[in-house]
Design an enzyme around this catalytic site. Structure first.
Site, PDB file in Angstrom:
ATOM      1  CG  ASP A  62      -2.457   5.685   0.585  1.00  0.00           C
ATOM      2  OD1 ASP A  62      -2.882   4.887   0.806  1.00  0.00           O
ATOM      3  OD2 ASP A  62      -0.892   5.944   0.733  1.00  0.00           O
ATOM      4  CB  VAL A  63      -7.508   2.740   0.860  1.00  0.00           C
ATOM      5  CG1 VAL A  63      -8.455   3.188  -0.285  1.00  0.00           C
ATOM      6  CG2 VAL A  63      -6.439   1.888   0.328  1.00  0.00           C
ATOM      7  CE1 TYR A 156      -1.304  -9.473  -3.358  1.00  0.00           C
ATOM      8  CE2 TYR A 156      -1.439 -11.749  -3.444  1.00  0.00           C
ATOM      9  CZ  TYR A 156      -1.989 -10.616  -3.977  1.00  0.00           C
ATOM     10  OH  TYR A 156      -3.005 -10.259  -4.494  1.00  0.00           O
TER      11      TYR A 156
END
Length: 251
Positions: A62-63, A156
């Site tokens: 998971d970055v 977003y």
């Protein structure tokens, strides 16, 4: 024009969509280049690797987690000792069509962690490695939302505006190391994340209308071009979007 040949390329979010398409195209363009494919789903990463024609390495993680990014870059450093191109592609849209005042803030923070901190952590680690061998190229998947938001898409949009700031800071601060950074803003590439826009997307006036889509392979060709540029060339920002989609004049 003589293009350079990258030796090691790392793609985050390589389990599908834009990441998978780019991995396949890069493997065809640079068959001797090692592609490090990062993502959270091992089975999907293996599918991407199987579709590539050249050597691949899978890095499951998971970055947004410091320890996962550290482990991934430790592997790249020990096995290859270099990184020529990083494509910060991992991203999510966890609150589509949600007014900010109605958004679950835990989910909002999770979106920021993945979209912003994932890119931040990978960029920092990439700089540390790239500066040891004379530089490299970083490409950030920024989205055209970094310029023009959709309605009810604050999480977003905020994240992609932040990525633009990261891109510009990286481009500036990376100069002394020979590191360039490109903000690649993409609009309406046909992937699972945005496929709903072909059926109907909310416009600024509240109406819902179908929008044009482009094949994801167009994005992949763009990344192949960027990856192959010589170290003497820097592309600061590039937009690629479906022809005719509402963007300029969107709001």
């Amino acid at each position: 024009m003589s293009l350079s040949t990258p030796q090691v390329i790392l793609i985050t979010g390589a389990s599908g969509g834009i990441g998978r398409a780019c991995a396949i195209a890069l493997s065809e363009a640079y068959p001797k280049c090692v592609l490090v494919l990062s993502g959270r789903r091992a089975d999907a990463l293996r599918e991407t690797a199987d579709a590539c024609t050249g050597p691949t390495e899978i890095a499951v993680g998971d970055v947004s987690k410091d320890e996962d990014v550290a482990s991934m870059f430790e592997m790249v450093t020990k096995k290859y000792g270099r990184l020529d191109v990083l494509f910060n592609n991992a991203g999510v849209d966890l609150l589509p069509s949600t007014p900010l005042e109605d958004a679950d803030m835990a989910t909002f923070r999770r979106a920021l962690d993945i979209n912003i901190m994932g890119a931040v952590l990978c960029t920092a680690a990439a700089i540390r490695l790239m500066r040891t061998h004379g530089g490299g190229r970083i490409v950030n998947n920024g989205s055209i939302a970094s310029s023009a938001p959709r309605p009810n898409a604050a999480a977003y949009t905020v994240s992609k505006h932040a990525v633009l700031g990261l891109s510009r800071s990286t481009s500036l601060d990376g100069r002394k190391f020979g590191i360039t950074c490109t903000q690649l803003d993409i609009g309406n590439a046909a992937t699972d994340m945005i496929s709903h826009a072909a059926r109907g997307a909310t416009q600024a006036d509240g109406s819902v209308r179908p929008e044009p889509m482009m094949r994801v392979e167009n994005v992949a060709k763009t990344l192949v071009f960027l990856a192959g540029l010589g170290a003497d060339a820097d592309v600061m920002r590039m937009e690629i979007l479906a022809a005719g989609m509402p963007f300029i004049g969107r709001g």
